[in-house]
Design a protein around this motif. Structure first.
Motif, PDB file in Angstrom:
ATOM      1  N   PHE B 209       0.829  -1.202   0.000  1.00  0.00           N
ATOM      2  CA  PHE B 209       0.000   0.000   0.000  1.00  0.00           C
ATOM      3  C   PHE B 209       0.865   1.255   0.000  1.00  0.00           C
ATOM      4  O   PHE B 209       0.670   2.158  -0.808  1.00  0.00           O
ATOM      5  N   LEU B 210       1.857   1.312   0.904  1.00  0.00           N
ATOM      6  CA  LEU B 210       2.641   2.545   1.036  1.00  0.00           C
ATOM      7  C   LEU B 210       3.524   2.792  -0.193  1.00  0.00           C
ATOM      8  O   LEU B 210       3.547   3.892  -0.740  1.00  0.00           O
ATOM      9  N   TYR B 211       4.251   1.752  -0.632  1.00  0.00           N
ATOM     10  CA  TYR B 211       5.067   1.944  -1.833  1.00  0.00           C
ATOM     11  C   TYR B 211       4.168   2.235  -3.032  1.00  0.00           C
ATOM     12  O   TYR B 211       4.506   3.032  -3.906  1.00  0.00           O
ATOM     13  N   GLY B 212       3.002   1.577  -3.060  1.00  0.00           N
ATOM     14  CA  GLY B 212       2.064   1.798  -4.161  1.00  0.00           C
ATOM     15  C   GLY B 212       1.560   3.234  -4.177  1.00  0.00           C
ATOM     16  O   GLY B 212       1.486   3.868  -5.221  1.00  0.00           O
ATOM     17  N   LEU B 213       1.242   3.744  -2.994  1.00  0.00           N
ATOM     18  CA  LEU B 213       0.718   5.111  -2.896  1.00  0.00           C
ATOM     19  C   LEU B 213       1.765   6.112  -3.386  1.00  0.00           C
ATOM     20  O   LEU B 213       1.482   6.986  -4.197  1.00  0.00           O
ATOM     21  N   PHE B 214       3.002   5.954  -2.892  1.00  0.00           N
ATOM     22  CA  PHE B 214       4.019   6.956  -3.217  1.00  0.00           C
ATOM     23  C   PHE B 214       4.618   6.763  -4.607  1.00  0.00           C
ATOM     24  O   PHE B 214       5.278   7.662  -5.118  1.00  0.00           O
ATOM     25  N   SER B 215       4.401   5.582  -5.222  1.00  0.00           N
ATOM     26  CA  SER B 215       4.886   5.433  -6.590  1.00  0.00           C
ATOM     27  C   SER B 215       3.877   5.997  -7.593  1.00  0.00           C
ATOM     28  O   SER B 215       4.122   5.963  -8.801  1.00  0.00           O
ATOM     29  N   LEU B 216       2.768   6.559  -7.094  1.00  0.00           N
ATOM     30  CA  LEU B 216       1.814   7.331  -7.897  1.00  0.00           C
ATOM     31  C   LEU B 216       1.177   6.529  -9.028  1.00  0.00           C
ATOM     32  O   LEU B 216       0.680   7.098  -9.986  1.00  0.00           O
ATOM     33  N   GLY B 217       1.231   5.212  -8.954  1.00  0.00           N
ATOM     34  CA  GLY B 217       0.647   4.409 -10.024  1.00  0.00           C
ATOM     35  C   GLY B 217       1.570   4.286 -11.234  1.00  0.00           C
ATOM     36  O   GLY B 217       1.110   4.150 -12.364  1.00  0.00           O
ATOM     37  N   TRP B 218       2.868   4.311 -10.981  1.00  0.00           N
ATOM     38  CA  TRP B 218       3.851   4.232 -12.066  1.00  0.00           C
ATOM     39  C   TRP B 218       3.830   2.842 -12.702  1.00  0.00           C
ATOM     40  O   TRP B 218       3.837   1.828 -12.007  1.00  0.00           O
ATOM     41  N   THR B 219       3.773   2.793 -14.044  1.00  0.00           N
ATOM     42  CA  THR B 219       3.734   1.499 -14.718  1.00  0.00           C
ATOM     43  C   THR B 219       4.976   1.235 -15.549  1.00  0.00           C
ATOM     44  O   THR B 219       5.181   0.118 -16.006  1.00  0.00           O
ATOM     45  N   GLY B 220       5.794   2.249 -15.788  1.00  0.00           N
ATOM     46  CA  GLY B 220       6.935   2.069 -16.680  1.00  0.00           C
ATOM     47  C   GLY B 220       6.559   2.251 -18.138  1.00  0.00           C
ATOM     48  O   GLY B 220       7.300   1.861 -19.027  1.00  0.00           O
TER      49      GLY B 220
END
Lengths: 179, 472
Positions: B209-220
């Protein structure tokens, strides 16, 4: 969720950036519109392989920078020469030289806000959910695999034909991604 | 385009022209993810706790000292008339100078296409942010009544008064706060793809959850990378004039005044060079043990250490030139006050401060001319610490020696710090190391996606990147 889940698109996996790039060139030449390549790092030459134009982020940053500089100059002029003039060592109430350093810093600050805000806006980020992020295999897109995804919403999408195209480009693993 | 007709022949580089690789032992992108992200996964090693607990206690000392000083007043420090500025501003300038190496590595070396920066930029940027935090404490508390700190900002208020922008101290407020904000954003934007790496590897719900939140939905997505790279380039382009301006403006706090020893036009470039010098000292101090303890020898290679030693040598020599030039100008100006100040600097009661400054900043780094010295890690580590001791003495020389002999001899005095000065300064190390250890435990301390990008596996024109030869 439901058994008849809608399909988001077709996802082909490649093991090297060169394979993904050649696949991208083929997809571009076939005239697809709603598709993308996913890589663990930016692959140089991929923008051209996908037929993309130069990013527009620069304009956002430029507007931010101009706003920063003019608002800095105007603010200092209004505060120190109009609204609250006090004499300091016989210096002029407003001089662009003394006002330059803070305005310069504001140029950079708002320019940076523009660059980051512009990038996020153009990328439609942040987003909390993406169909691809639910896919188990797609987690390798941040590790060491390269994916080409063509969305079903593309007017040229045809499951059989599209799969053939991606296979011909050298993918050994192709699957459908649910919405 | 001209393409080779024989599809199988890839150009081979003669042995003597081969460049030293940026990543040793031909590590693959997957290995890089596993090694760097692995530092933040699993149990914390013993050495981490052994470093973290004392750091946290030292940060507690800082908190106690701040509480004591704020509740009592600046009289608890050794500052007096005429030495109105002392350890507070010395430590402010020292810490903010250390920050400069991080921005130099992340911005200037990016524009100069120095690919080796990818191995060290993340840790150096984190160092910048934490060093600027430590620096920022001092101007905020040295005013005495911290509850009036908001007077520094142009905030509409019931007194109907505004800050006075003809003062370099106001320029400093804008420079330092912009520097902190932009450094933080630059660091965070660089982290986003790596936070996505952490998200995709996360085993527990809370990490996901936390890494997901701060990675802003990055997909590459490559469409995202295109805008991302442009934004990164612009941020590097903006941070370059920013970092050069910050220490220039800090130096103007001194240079715009009328004091002998401070009123010098050489200050801005000389302060910037000194800042980068001390920052590289700190980067070496941090990374030499960390590359060993975290087993990162393949990513932070001897080549990285070597080039950083060379930057230290170059900036140390620029600083040395500035020290000598100041003496020359004092003599050449013919001003008796300037001449007195510089004679007093070398021969007065604080001669030892001047000797430390000259010795550690100008002479000691000269050993880096020798390859043997750049290759001995213990030696480099000791020198990197001496560099920062020397740079602390530089600010001591400028501030304390500049102030303790003022124009009226009846005001002359000898400055000594109080125990609160010393404990507060030690406490800032506690804060710095606490934050740095937390950073390296929870965030990837090497820019994973950037390092992957400089390996041959990332280059579609190299055999490792899948090139089949000929033109694609």
């Amino acid at each position: 969720m439901s058994t008849s889940a809608k399909v988001f698109g077709i996802m082909a996996e490649y093991t090297t950036p060169a394979d993904a790039m050649h696949a991208a060139e083929k997809v571009r030449d076939a005239g697809f519109r709603r598709w993308d390549v996913f890589t663990p790092f930016p692959v140089h030459g991929m923008d051209r392989a996908m037929g993309m134009k130069n990013s527009k982020v620069g304009w956002f940053s430029f507007i931010g920078g101009v706003t920063g500089y003019t608002s800095g100059m105007l603010m200092i002029w209004f505060l120190n020469a109009i609204d609250y003039p006090i004499i300091i060592g016989g210096k002029p109430m407003f001089s662009p030289f003394a006002a330059f350093p803070p305005s310069y810093e504001l140029t950079i600050l708002l320019g940076a806000f523009g660059a980051i805000g512009g990038m996020l806006f153009l990328n439609r980020l942040p987003r909390l959910h993406h169909p691809l992020l639910r896919n188990k295999r797609f987690a390798l897109a941040t590790h060491d695999r390269y994916f080409v995804v063509i969305e079903t919403s593309d007017p040229k999408f045809n499951e059989v034909e599209t799969r053939k195209l991606l296979e011909a480009a050298g993918s050994r693993s192709i699957e459908l991604v649910e919405e | 385009m001209a393409s080779s007709t024989t599809a199988t022949a890839l150009p081979t580089v003669p042995k003597e022209l081969e460049r030293i690789p940026l990543v040793n032992n031909d590590r693959t992108p997957g290995w890089i993810s596993d090694r760097v992200a692995g530092i933040c996964e699993g149990k914390a090693p013993m050495w981490w706790w052994a470093a973290f607990i004392p750091s946290l206690m030292l940060a507690g000392v800082l908190l106690a000292m701040l509480a004591y000083q704020i509740s009592t007043g600046v009289g608890v420090w050794g500052n007096h008339h005429p030495t109105m500025w002392a350890w507070d501003i010395i430590n402010f300038v020292w810490w903010i100078g250390i920050g400069h190496a991080g921005t130099l590595i992340s911005a200037i070396l990016f524009l100069l296409r120095q690919k080796w920066r990818t191995g060290v930029n993340r840790a150096a940027e984190a160092m910048t942010i934490f060093a600027v935090m430590c620096a920022g404490i001092y101007p905020a508390i040295h005013v005495g009544r911290v509850w009036f700190d908001w007077f520094l900002f142009p905030i509409p208020n019931s007194n109907a008064i505004w800050p006075q922008f003809r003062s370099p101290l106001m320029w400093d407020v804008f420079a330092v706060s912009t520097y902190f904000t932009v450094s933080l954003l630059f660091w965070y934007i660089g982290l986003v793809p790596d936070l996505a790496v952490m998200r995709d590897r996360a085993k527990t719900k809370i990490r996901q959850f936390l890494y997901g939140l701060f990675s802003l939905g990055w997909t590459g997505s490559n469409r995202h990378w295109s805008n991302y790279e442009k934004a990164y380039l612009i941020l590097a382009g903006l941070s370059t004039p920013l970092v050069l301006s910050v220490h220039s403006i800090v130096s103007l706090d001194f240079a715009v005044s009328q004091l002998p020893g401070w009123h010098t036009t050489i200050f801005p470039p000389y302060f910037v060079a000194g800042a980068i010098f001390s920052g590289f000292g700190m980067v070496l101090t941090l990374l030499i043990p960390l590359r060993r303890w975290c087993h990162l020898e393949d990513l932070i290679t001897m080549r990285h250490i070597d080039v950083m030693c060379k930057v230290t040598l170059a900036t140390g020599s620029i600083v040395g030139y500035a020290y000598v030039m100041e003496f020359f100008i004092a003599w050449y100006s013919g001003s008796p006050n300037e001449r007195f100040h510089f004679l007093n600097r070398a021969l007065g009661p604080y001669w030892w401060g001047w000797v430390c400054m000259m010795g550690f900043n100008t002479l000691v780094p000269q050993v880096f001319w020798f390859k043997k010295c750049r290759e001995n890690l213990w030696f480099v580590f000791v020198i990197s610490i001496l560099v920062n001791i020397g740079m602390w003495f530089e600010r001591f020389v400028i501030i304390v020696i500049g102030l303790h002999r003022e124009f009226i001899p009846s005001n002359w005095a000898y400055y000594l710090p109080s125990w609160v000065d010393i404990a507060t300064f030690l406490g800032t190390f506690g804060l710095f190391f606490t934050l740095f250890l937390l950073f390296m435990r929870f965030l990837p301390m090497i820019a994973i996606s950037e390092v992957k990008g400089v390996t041959p596996y990332a280059d579609p024109h190299m055999p490792q990147g899948g090139a089949k030869g000929g033109h694609h």
